[in-house]
Write a protein that holds these residues in place. Structure first.
Motif, PDB file in Angstrom:
ATOM      1  N   LEU A 176     -21.380   3.460   5.102  1.00  0.00           N
ATOM      2  CA  LEU A 176     -21.250   4.258   6.317  1.00  0.00           C
ATOM      3  C   LEU A 176     -19.829   4.797   6.449  1.00  0.00           C
ATOM      4  CD1 LEU A 176     -22.537   5.378   8.879  1.00  0.00           C
ATOM      5  CD2 LEU A 176     -21.980   3.215  10.016  1.00  0.00           C
ATOM      6  N   ALA A 177     -18.842   3.974   6.140  1.00  0.00           N
ATOM      7  CA  ALA A 177     -17.446   4.419   6.210  1.00  0.00           C
ATOM      8  C   ALA A 177     -17.173   5.535   5.205  1.00  0.00           C
ATOM      9  CB  ALA A 177     -16.501   3.238   5.966  1.00  0.00           C
ATOM     10  N   VAL A 178     -17.696   5.401   3.987  1.00  0.00           N
ATOM     11  CA  VAL A 178     -17.522   6.440   2.969  1.00  0.00           C
ATOM     12  C   VAL A 178     -18.171   7.736   3.438  1.00  0.00           C
ATOM     13  CG1 VAL A 178     -18.219   7.163   0.638  1.00  0.00           C
ATOM     14  CG2 VAL A 178     -17.322   4.852   1.013  1.00  0.00           C
ATOM     15  N   PHE A 179     -19.393   7.647   3.922  1.00  0.00           N
ATOM     16  CA  PHE A 179     -20.097   8.853   4.368  1.00  0.00           C
ATOM     17  C   PHE A 179     -19.346   9.531   5.513  1.00  0.00           C
ATOM     18  CE2 PHE A 179     -23.273  11.059   6.975  1.00  0.00           C
ATOM     19  CZ  PHE A 179     -23.681  11.999   6.040  1.00  0.00           C
ATOM     20  N   ARG A 180     -18.902   8.768   6.474  1.00  0.00           N
ATOM     21  CA  ARG A 180     -18.171   9.353   7.605  1.00  0.00           C
ATOM     22  C   ARG A 180     -16.876  10.012   7.145  1.00  0.00           C
ATOM     23  NH1 ARG A 180     -17.394   5.960  12.609  1.00  0.00           N
ATOM     24  NH2 ARG A 180     -17.291   8.027  13.529  1.00  0.00           N
ATOM     25  N   MET A 181     -16.192   9.397   6.181  1.00  0.00           N
ATOM     26  CA  MET A 181     -14.962   9.980   5.655  1.00  0.00           C
ATOM     27  C   MET A 181     -15.265  11.301   4.955  1.00  0.00           C
ATOM     28  SD  MET A 181     -12.235   8.455   2.928  1.00  0.00           S
ATOM     29  CE  MET A 181     -11.375   7.492   4.157  1.00  0.00           C
ATOM     30  N   LEU A 182     -16.361  11.339   4.198  1.00  0.00           N
ATOM     31  CA  LEU A 182     -16.712  12.572   3.495  1.00  0.00           C
ATOM     32  C   LEU A 182     -17.170  13.664   4.453  1.00  0.00           C
ATOM     33  CD1 LEU A 182     -18.420  11.105   0.309  1.00  0.00           C
ATOM     34  CD2 LEU A 182     -16.149  12.162   0.514  1.00  0.00           C
ATOM     35  N   VAL A 183     -17.835  13.301   5.524  1.00  0.00           N
ATOM     36  CA  VAL A 183     -18.203  14.286   6.545  1.00  0.00           C
ATOM     37  C   VAL A 183     -16.929  14.884   7.130  1.00  0.00           C
ATOM     38  CG1 VAL A 183     -19.214  14.581   8.851  1.00  0.00           C
ATOM     39  CG2 VAL A 183     -20.464  13.328   7.091  1.00  0.00           C
ATOM     40  N   HIS A 184     -15.954  14.035   7.407  1.00  0.00           N
ATOM     41  CA  HIS A 184     -14.677  14.505   7.950  1.00  0.00           C
ATOM     42  C   HIS A 184     -13.946  15.405   6.957  1.00  0.00           C
ATOM     43  CE1 HIS A 184     -10.422  14.216   9.223  1.00  0.00           C
ATOM     44  NE2 HIS A 184     -10.979  14.320  10.430  1.00  0.00           N
ATOM     45  N   ALA A 185     -14.041  15.091   5.669  1.00  0.00           N
ATOM     46  CA  ALA A 185     -13.360  15.884   4.637  1.00  0.00           C
ATOM     47  C   ALA A 185     -13.988  17.265   4.477  1.00  0.00           C
ATOM     48  CB  ALA A 185     -13.396  15.139   3.301  1.00  0.00           C
ATOM     49  N   PRO A 222     -16.770  20.246   3.128  1.00  0.00           N
ATOM     50  CA  PRO A 222     -17.325  20.635   1.828  1.00  0.00           C
ATOM     51  C   PRO A 222     -16.370  20.439   0.655  1.00  0.00           C
ATOM     52  CG  PRO A 222     -17.786  22.314   3.466  1.00  0.00           C
ATOM     53  CD  PRO A 222     -16.841  21.329   4.099  1.00  0.00           C
ATOM     54  N   ALA A 223     -15.071  20.402   0.907  1.00  0.00           N
ATOM     55  CA  ALA A 223     -14.103  20.200  -0.178  1.00  0.00           C
ATOM     56  C   ALA A 223     -14.274  18.832  -0.820  1.00  0.00           C
ATOM     57  CB  ALA A 223     -12.679  20.366   0.348  1.00  0.00           C
ATOM     58  N   GLY A 224     -14.683  17.855  -0.035  1.00  0.00           N
ATOM     59  CA  GLY A 224     -14.908  16.517  -0.563  1.00  0.00           C
ATOM     60  C   GLY A 224     -13.622  15.799  -0.936  1.00  0.00           C
ATOM     61  N   MET A 225     -13.787  14.705  -1.685  1.00  0.00           N
ATOM     62  CA  MET A 225     -12.654  13.875  -2.081  1.00  0.00           C
ATOM     63  C   MET A 225     -12.940  13.216  -3.419  1.00  0.00           C
ATOM     64  SD  MET A 225     -11.963  11.810   1.469  1.00  0.00           S
ATOM     65  CE  MET A 225     -10.389  11.140   1.033  1.00  0.00           C
ATOM     66  N   ALA A 226     -11.881  12.930  -4.147  1.00  0.00           N
ATOM     67  CA  ALA A 226     -11.998  12.163  -5.391  1.00  0.00           C
ATOM     68  C   ALA A 226     -12.252  10.700  -5.043  1.00  0.00           C
ATOM     69  CB  ALA A 226     -10.723  12.293  -6.207  1.00  0.00           C
ATOM     70  N   ALA A 227     -12.965  10.018  -5.909  1.00  0.00           N
ATOM     71  CA  ALA A 227     -13.284   8.609  -5.688  1.00  0.00           C
ATOM     72  C   ALA A 227     -12.019   7.765  -5.514  1.00  0.00           C
ATOM     73  CB  ALA A 227     -14.126   8.070  -6.836  1.00  0.00           C
ATOM     74  N   SER A 228     -10.986   8.065  -6.270  1.00  0.00           N
ATOM     75  CA  SER A 228      -9.748   7.286  -6.169  1.00  0.00           C
ATOM     76  C   SER A 228      -9.135   7.385  -4.774  1.00  0.00           C
ATOM     77  CB  SER A 228      -8.734   7.739  -7.219  1.00  0.00           C
ATOM     78  OG  SER A 228      -8.446   9.121  -7.061  1.00  0.00           O
ATOM     79  N   ARG A 229      -9.206   8.556  -4.185  1.00  0.00           N
ATOM     80  CA  ARG A 229      -8.659   8.745  -2.829  1.00  0.00           C
ATOM     81  C   ARG A 229      -9.516   8.021  -1.791  1.00  0.00           C
ATOM     82  NH1 ARG A 229      -8.029  14.192   0.396  1.00  0.00           N
ATOM     83  NH2 ARG A 229      -6.859  13.395   2.156  1.00  0.00           N
ATOM     84  N   ILE A 230     -10.838   8.067  -1.971  1.00  0.00           N
ATOM     85  CA  ILE A 230     -11.738   7.353  -1.056  1.00  0.00           C
ATOM     86  C   ILE A 230     -11.427   5.859  -1.119  1.00  0.00           C
ATOM     87  CG2 ILE A 230     -14.132   6.732  -0.568  1.00  0.00           C
ATOM     88  CD1 ILE A 230     -14.911   9.463  -1.873  1.00  0.00           C
ATOM     89  N   ALA A 231     -11.342   5.328  -2.338  1.00  0.00           N
ATOM     90  CA  ALA A 231     -11.066   3.897  -2.526  1.00  0.00           C
ATOM     91  C   ALA A 231      -9.739   3.509  -1.896  1.00  0.00           C
ATOM     92  CB  ALA A 231     -11.067   3.557  -4.016  1.00  0.00           C
ATOM     93  N   GLU A 232      -8.737   4.338  -2.091  1.00  0.00           N
ATOM     94  CA  GLU A 232      -7.397   4.062  -1.551  1.00  0.00           C
ATOM     95  C   GLU A 232      -7.403   4.050  -0.026  1.00  0.00           C
ATOM     96  OE1 GLU A 232      -3.729   6.984  -1.288  1.00  0.00           O
ATOM     97  OE2 GLU A 232      -3.959   6.218  -3.341  1.00  0.00           O
ATOM     98  N   GLN A 233      -8.016   5.052   0.580  1.00  0.00           N
ATOM     99  CA  GLN A 233      -7.998   5.164   2.037  1.00  0.00           C
ATOM    100  C   GLN A 233      -8.844   4.107   2.727  1.00  0.00           C
ATOM    101  OE1 GLN A 233      -8.510   9.050   3.697  1.00  0.00           O
ATOM    102  NE2 GLN A 233      -6.835   9.907   2.515  1.00  0.00           N
TER     103      GLN A 233
END
Length: 103
Positions: free
Chosen positions: A19-28, A30-41
């Motif tokens: 849920l946290a990953v999905f919410r972060m990607l919704v906030h990001a 259409p540009a999205g994010m790299a997995a490394s940045r998701i993991a870090e944040q």
């Protein structure tokens, strides 16, 4: 959206990290994010994040794309909107809905 698809999407979101990953990607957006940045944040170990991204991808809630040597993950907005539509399709039997506090 069909019932089985809704159950799959809801099941994928029914876990704190996903849920946290999905919410972060919704906030990001259409540009999205790299997995490394998701993991870090979010402070999720890469091996765990891979599992969570796979579950979200199978449910259509996350869309991966290759950019050079990176995989960028973006929210699956079409699936998200279809899920919200499915959940609210018959809201209040066609009558205007009142906020819970005003009933």
């Amino acid at each position: 959206m069909q019932t089985k698809e809704a159950i799959s999407a809801l099941g994928a979101l029914a876990q704190e990290s996903r849920l946290a990953v999905f919410r972060m990607l919704v906030h990001a957006g259409p540009a999205g994010m790299a997995a490394s940045r998701i993991a870090e944040q979010l402070g999720i170990p890469p091996s765990s994040l891979s599992f969570h991204l796979k579950e979200l991808t199978h449910a259509g809630l996350v869309i991966p794309r290759q950019e050079g040597r990176f995989v960028i993950y973006a929210a699956g907005f079409e699936t998200m909107n279809a899920l919200v539509g499915y959940l609210t399709e018959n809201c209040c039997g066609g009558s205007p809905c009142s906020p819970a506090g005003n009933i």
